[in-house]
Design a protein around this motif. Structure first.
Motif, PDB file in Angstrom:
ATOM      1  N   ILE A  67      38.911 -12.470  39.928  1.00  0.00           N
ATOM      2  CA  ILE A  67      38.721 -13.638  39.064  1.00  0.00           C
ATOM      3  C   ILE A  67      39.392 -14.860  39.682  1.00  0.00           C
ATOM      4  N   ARG A  68      40.585 -14.665  40.239  1.00  0.00           N
ATOM      5  CA  ARG A  68      41.276 -15.791  40.890  1.00  0.00           C
ATOM      6  C   ARG A  68      40.416 -16.374  42.013  1.00  0.00           C
ATOM      7  N   LEU A  69      39.931 -15.496  42.883  1.00  0.00           N
ATOM      8  CA  LEU A  69      39.131 -15.986  44.007  1.00  0.00           C
ATOM      9  C   LEU A  69      37.817 -16.590  43.534  1.00  0.00           C
ATOM     10  N   THR A  70      37.234 -16.009  42.489  1.00  0.00           N
ATOM     11  CA  THR A  70      35.978 -16.540  41.959  1.00  0.00           C
ATOM     12  C   THR A  70      36.172 -17.951  41.421  1.00  0.00           C
ATOM     13  N   ILE A  71      37.277 -18.184  40.733  1.00  0.00           N
ATOM     14  CA  ILE A  71      37.567 -19.523  40.205  1.00  0.00           C
ATOM     15  C   ILE A  71      37.720 -20.519  41.348  1.00  0.00           C
ATOM     16  N   VAL A  72      38.485 -20.137  42.362  1.00  0.00           N
ATOM     17  CA  VAL A  72      38.688 -21.028  43.511  1.00  0.00           C
ATOM     18  C   VAL A  72      37.365 -21.320  44.203  1.00  0.00           C
ATOM     19  N   GLN A  73      36.578 -20.281  44.425  1.00  0.00           N
ATOM     20  CA  GLN A  73      35.300 -20.452  45.110  1.00  0.00           C
ATOM     21  C   GLN A  73      34.344 -21.317  44.296  1.00  0.00           C
ATOM     22  N   PHE A  74      34.333 -21.128  42.982  1.00  0.00           N
ATOM     23  CA  PHE A  74      33.442 -21.922  42.135  1.00  0.00           C
ATOM     24  C   PHE A  74      33.822 -23.398  42.175  1.00  0.00           C
ATOM     25  N   ILE A  75      35.111 -23.687  42.112  1.00  0.00           N
ATOM     26  CA  ILE A  75      35.553 -25.086  42.140  1.00  0.00           C
ATOM     27  C   ILE A  75      35.180 -25.735  43.466  1.00  0.00           C
ATOM     28  N   TYR A  76      35.365 -25.001  44.556  1.00  0.00           N
ATOM     29  CA  TYR A  76      34.978 -25.548  45.856  1.00  0.00           C
ATOM     30  C   TYR A  76      33.465 -25.736  45.958  1.00  0.00           C
ATOM     31  N   SER A  77      32.719 -24.837  45.345  1.00  0.00           N
ATOM     32  CA  SER A  77      31.257 -24.902  45.446  1.00  0.00           C
ATOM     33  C   SER A  77      30.652 -25.967  44.545  1.00  0.00           C
ATOM     34  N   ALA A  78      31.386 -26.404  43.529  1.00  0.00           N
ATOM     35  CA  ALA A  78      30.838 -27.326  42.531  1.00  0.00           C
ATOM     36  C   ALA A  78      30.246 -28.599  43.142  1.00  0.00           C
ATOM     37  N   PRO A  79      30.934 -29.278  44.083  1.00  0.00           N
ATOM     38  CA  PRO A  79      30.327 -30.493  44.655  1.00  0.00           C
ATOM     39  C   PRO A  79      29.008 -30.225  45.370  1.00  0.00           C
ATOM     40  N   VAL A  80      28.942 -29.108  46.103  1.00  0.00           N
ATOM     41  CA  VAL A  80      27.710 -28.778  46.823  1.00  0.00           C
ATOM     42  C   VAL A  80      26.598 -28.443  45.837  1.00  0.00           C
ATOM     43  N   ILE A  81      26.933 -27.651  44.820  1.00  0.00           N
ATOM     44  CA  ILE A  81      25.935 -27.300  43.803  1.00  0.00           C
ATOM     45  C   ILE A  81      25.440 -28.561  43.099  1.00  0.00           C
ATOM     46  N   GLY A  82      26.372 -29.455  42.776  1.00  0.00           N
ATOM     47  CA  GLY A  82      25.991 -30.703  42.118  1.00  0.00           C
ATOM     48  C   GLY A  82      25.069 -31.542  42.982  1.00  0.00           C
ATOM     49  N   ALA A  83      25.372 -31.624  44.283  1.00  0.00           N
ATOM     50  CA  ALA A  83      24.526 -32.405  45.189  1.00  0.00           C
ATOM     51  C   ALA A  83      23.130 -31.802  45.301  1.00  0.00           C
TER      52      ALA A  83
END
Length: 226
Positions: A67-83
């Motif tokens: 869960i910790r790694l998933t949260i970190v990965q999701f936050i990092y991925s958010a800008p790319v997903i948004g773009a």
């Protein structure tokens, strides 16, 4: 200094040993690919640098680490997903600009679309480069905030060597793409194809986790004896 080939060879040996020496874990690891927080938790154990493949004890601990790694990965991925979502939502408009633009003009709408797509690719590259170190830091400290300590992350990348690190990530990207292609083909070919495909994904995951652990550790201070 990173030796990419040596790191890749050691990581391949690590992945093969994990499968050869512990065949009973294979079905569990394949199942964990579907329950990705558990698989993320398993990679967290690999990121901590144990020379031998970790066991599957304490599923609750695996889940929390994942869960910790998933949260970190999701936050990092958010800008790319948004773009990507932004571009997708404007797809018809972008295609209209390309269709009606004058060809060969760098500053035409075609050029604007090109630079927009290039920007997304560069954003993705930066996210990958930073997030890999962030994920390993989180796995080792068990603190989410350490995954976003950008000063420490960039310092560690400089310790590894910026150019060697980028080369190592690019090398892995090519290797993982080549290995993933047959897995995707098997899934498209038949529903039974999920079984060998998930096996391939397990091998890739084990290889990747060990590979980036070795890359990360190449930037750690050398221990002196005596």
């Amino acid at each position: 200094m990173i030796d990419i080939w040596e790191s890749a060879e050691k990581s391949a040996e690590y992945a093969l040993a994990a499968i050869r020496d512990h065949p009973g874990r294979i079905p569990l690891l394949m199942g964990m690919m579907a329950l990705f927080p558990l698989m993320m938790g398993y990679t967290a154990r690999i990121y901590r640098g144990e020379p031998q493949p970790p066991d599957l004890s304490s599923p609750y601990g695996l889940f929390i680490d994942g869960i910790r790694l998933t949260i970190v990965q999701f936050i990092y991925s958010a800008p790319v997903i948004g773009a990507i979502l932004l571009i997708t939502s404007r797809q018809s408009r972008l295609m209209d600009l390309i269709t009606h633009a004058d060809r060969g003009l760098l500053f035409s709408p075609v050029g604007a679309v090109f630079f927009l797509l290039l920007g997304v690719v560069l954003l993705y590259a930066v996210v990958i480069l930073i997030s890999m170190i962030g994920l390993i830091r989180t796995a080792r400290s068990r603190r989410i905030r350490d995954g976003f300590a950008f000063r420490e992350i960039t310092t560690h990348i400089r310790a590894i060597g910026s150019v060697p690190y980028i080369s190592a990530v690019a090398f892995y990207t090519v290797v993982s793409l080549l290995l993933s292609l047959p897995a995707g083909y098997l899934i498209e070919l038949t529903p039974i194809g999920y079984i060998p495909a998930f096996f391939i994904y397990v091998v890739i995951t084990l290889f990747a986790a060990r590979y980036f652990t070795l890359i990360y550790e190449s930037g750690l201070p050398r221990r002196t004896v005596g």
